[in-house]
Scaffold this active site. Structure first.
Site, PDB file in Angstrom:
ATOM      1  N   GLU A  51      45.830  33.181  58.734  1.00 24.33           N
ATOM      2  CA  GLU A  51      47.251  33.217  58.342  1.00 24.33           C
ATOM      3  C   GLU A  51      48.051  32.163  59.101  1.00 24.33           C
ATOM      4  OE1 GLU A  51      47.847  37.439  58.895  1.00 24.33           O
ATOM      5  OE2 GLU A  51      46.479  37.818  57.216  1.00 24.33           O
ATOM      6  N   GLY A  79      42.959  41.759  53.946  1.00 22.25           N
ATOM      7  CA  GLY A  79      44.080  42.449  53.327  1.00 22.25           C
ATOM      8  C   GLY A  79      43.883  42.721  51.844  1.00 22.25           C
ATOM      9  N   GLU A 108      36.139  35.766  59.618  1.00 19.88           N
ATOM     10  CA  GLU A 108      37.033  36.496  58.723  1.00 19.88           C
ATOM     11  C   GLU A 108      37.149  35.756  57.395  1.00 19.88           C
ATOM     12  OE1 GLU A 108      39.949  39.213  60.976  1.00 19.88           O
ATOM     13  OE2 GLU A 108      40.832  37.222  60.950  1.00 19.88           O
ATOM     14  N   LYS A 152      49.340  41.983  63.415  1.00 19.65           N
ATOM     15  CA  LYS A 152      50.110  41.001  62.642  1.00 19.65           C
ATOM     16  C   LYS A 152      51.614  41.237  62.880  1.00 19.65           C
ATOM     17  CE  LYS A 152      46.149  40.524  59.681  1.00 19.65           C
ATOM     18  NZ  LYS A 152      45.561  40.226  58.378  1.00 19.65           N
ATOM     19  N   ASN A 211      44.361  43.658  65.105  1.00 23.78           N
ATOM     20  CA  ASN A 211      45.408  42.645  64.926  1.00 23.78           C
ATOM     21  C   ASN A 211      46.553  43.283  64.146  1.00 23.78           C
ATOM     22  OD1 ASN A 211      47.006  40.462  64.353  1.00 23.78           O
ATOM     23  ND2 ASN A 211      45.488  39.376  63.105  1.00 23.78           N
ATOM     24  N   SER A 253      39.259  43.644  55.893  1.00 24.18           N
ATOM     25  CA  SER A 253      39.220  44.972  55.259  1.00 24.18           C
ATOM     26  C   SER A 253      38.217  45.922  55.920  1.00 24.18           C
ATOM     27  CB  SER A 253      38.951  44.841  53.759  1.00 24.18           C
ATOM     28  OG  SER A 253      40.028  44.161  53.114  1.00 24.18           O
ATOM     29  N   HIS A 312      43.811  32.127  63.554  1.00 23.69           N
ATOM     30  CA  HIS A 312      43.762  33.103  62.459  1.00 23.69           C
ATOM     31  C   HIS A 312      44.079  32.399  61.140  1.00 23.69           C
ATOM     32  CE1 HIS A 312      44.629  36.476  59.860  1.00 23.69           C
ATOM     33  NE2 HIS A 312      43.951  37.219  60.715  1.00 23.69           N
TER      34      HIS A 312
HETATM   35  P1  13P Z   1      42.638  43.382  57.250  1.00 18.42           P
HETATM   36  O1  13P Z   1      41.758  44.277  58.096  1.00 18.42           O
HETATM   37  O2  13P Z   1      43.965  43.983  56.956  1.00 18.42           O
HETATM   38  O3  13P Z   1      41.900  42.888  56.049  1.00 18.42           O
HETATM   39  O4  13P Z   1      42.960  42.077  58.138  1.00 18.42           O
HETATM   40  C1  13P Z   1      41.918  41.410  58.762  1.00 18.42           C
HETATM   41  C2  13P Z   1      42.486  40.412  59.697  1.00 18.42           C
HETATM   42  O5  13P Z   1      43.057  39.424  59.277  1.00 18.42           O
HETATM   43  C3  13P Z   1      42.379  40.674  61.128  1.00 18.42           C
HETATM   44  O6  13P Z   1      42.744  39.552  61.874  1.00 18.42           O
END
Ligand code: 13P
Length: 250
Positions: free
Chosen positions: A101, A176, A170, A14, A12, A213, A99
């Site tokens: 976010e 992150g 997740e 983002k 992803n 992560s 997601h």
């Molecule tokens: P990170 O791998 O940067 O922690 O992000 C995970 C994520 O949100 C994937 O959709």
């Protein structure tokens, strides 16, 4: 197929990468993965503006292309949103839905359910995301929360769609932050997700991914868990070398 559930490793991106950067990345990823048979499915999730360039660059390869989000309506007055038909038109294969976010920006359980349905109806593969906050985990509410999220996300899904829908667990506290869930914690939550989803989907066929992560160093330990069928990778997927290493760990 390497077993009943072929792993899926998805990156992803983002809000990262232009179309030009996406093309360069996919060319590099293709070279790194080679032409041989992969032991997992591999997908990248570019931003909407780079979907078409990414899909073109991935054409003829094993790399699949997923959007990061989809709107439930076919078209209309939804400024900034993208429909399932537009994702298909861009040449992509599927989409993420729900997601954390996006949920933090207001996406509700009902919208997640409608968006999963709209994507499946358009012929897209779906990776639907669930996960608890640190507060919820510390309050002992993880399982109850995941039960609610999974139940809501699958409310309009049919049993015969198990092959085109995956669930990514997740935990928000791991996204992150560099604070990866231990393989034991991730396994426990993914097993719970699978057991809840079993009300709708054959648990032996459903892919449940872990995200939060994931790096080349911890990917193998996570994906070795019996209920973890791959990874949804954020930050580490921005680098083609690191992402290819994670795919090789599957
Ligand atoms: P990170 O791998 O940067 O922690 O992000 C995970 C994520 O949100 C994937 O959709």
């Amino acid at each position: 197929m390497s077993g009943p559930r072929r792993p899926l490793v998805a990156g992803n991106w983002k809000m990262n990468k232009t179309g030009v950067e996406a093309r360069e990345y996919v060319a590099r990823l293709r070279a790194l993965l080679g032409d041989g048979e992969l032991s997992c499915d591999v997908a990248v999730c570019p931003p909407a503006t780079a979907l078409e360039a990414t899909a073109r660059a991935a054409s003829g390869s094993a790399v699949r292309v997923l959007a990061q989000a989809v709107h439930e309506a076919e078209k209309g007055a939804h400024t900034g949103e993208v429909s399932a038909g537009m994702i298909v038109g861009a040449g992509a294969d599927g989409t993420l839905v729900g997601h954390s976010e996006r949920r933090a920006a207001g996406e509700t359980d009902d919208q997640v359910a409608a968006r999963v349905r709209a994507a499946l109806d358009a012929g897209l593969q779906v990776v639907v995301c669930v996960g608890e906050s640190l507060e919820q985990r510390e309050a002992g509410e993880t399982e109850r929360w995941l039960t609610g999220q999974v139940g809501a996300a699958l409310a309009q899904v049919r049993a015969d769609e198990v092959g085109v829908l995956s669930i990514a667990y997740e935990p928000i506290w791991a996204i992150g932050t560099g604070r990866t869930a231990t393989p034991e914690i991730a396994q426990e939550a993914c097993a719970h997700v699978r057991s809840v989803a079993a009300a709708t989907l054959d648990p032996a066929a459903l892919r449940v991914l872990y995200g939060g992560s994931v790096t080349p160093d911890n990917a193998a330990g996570l994906m070795a868990q019996p209920d973890i069928d791959g990874a949804l990778v954020g930050g580490a997927s921005l680098d083609a070398e690191a992402f290819a290493a994670i795919a090789r760990a599957a």
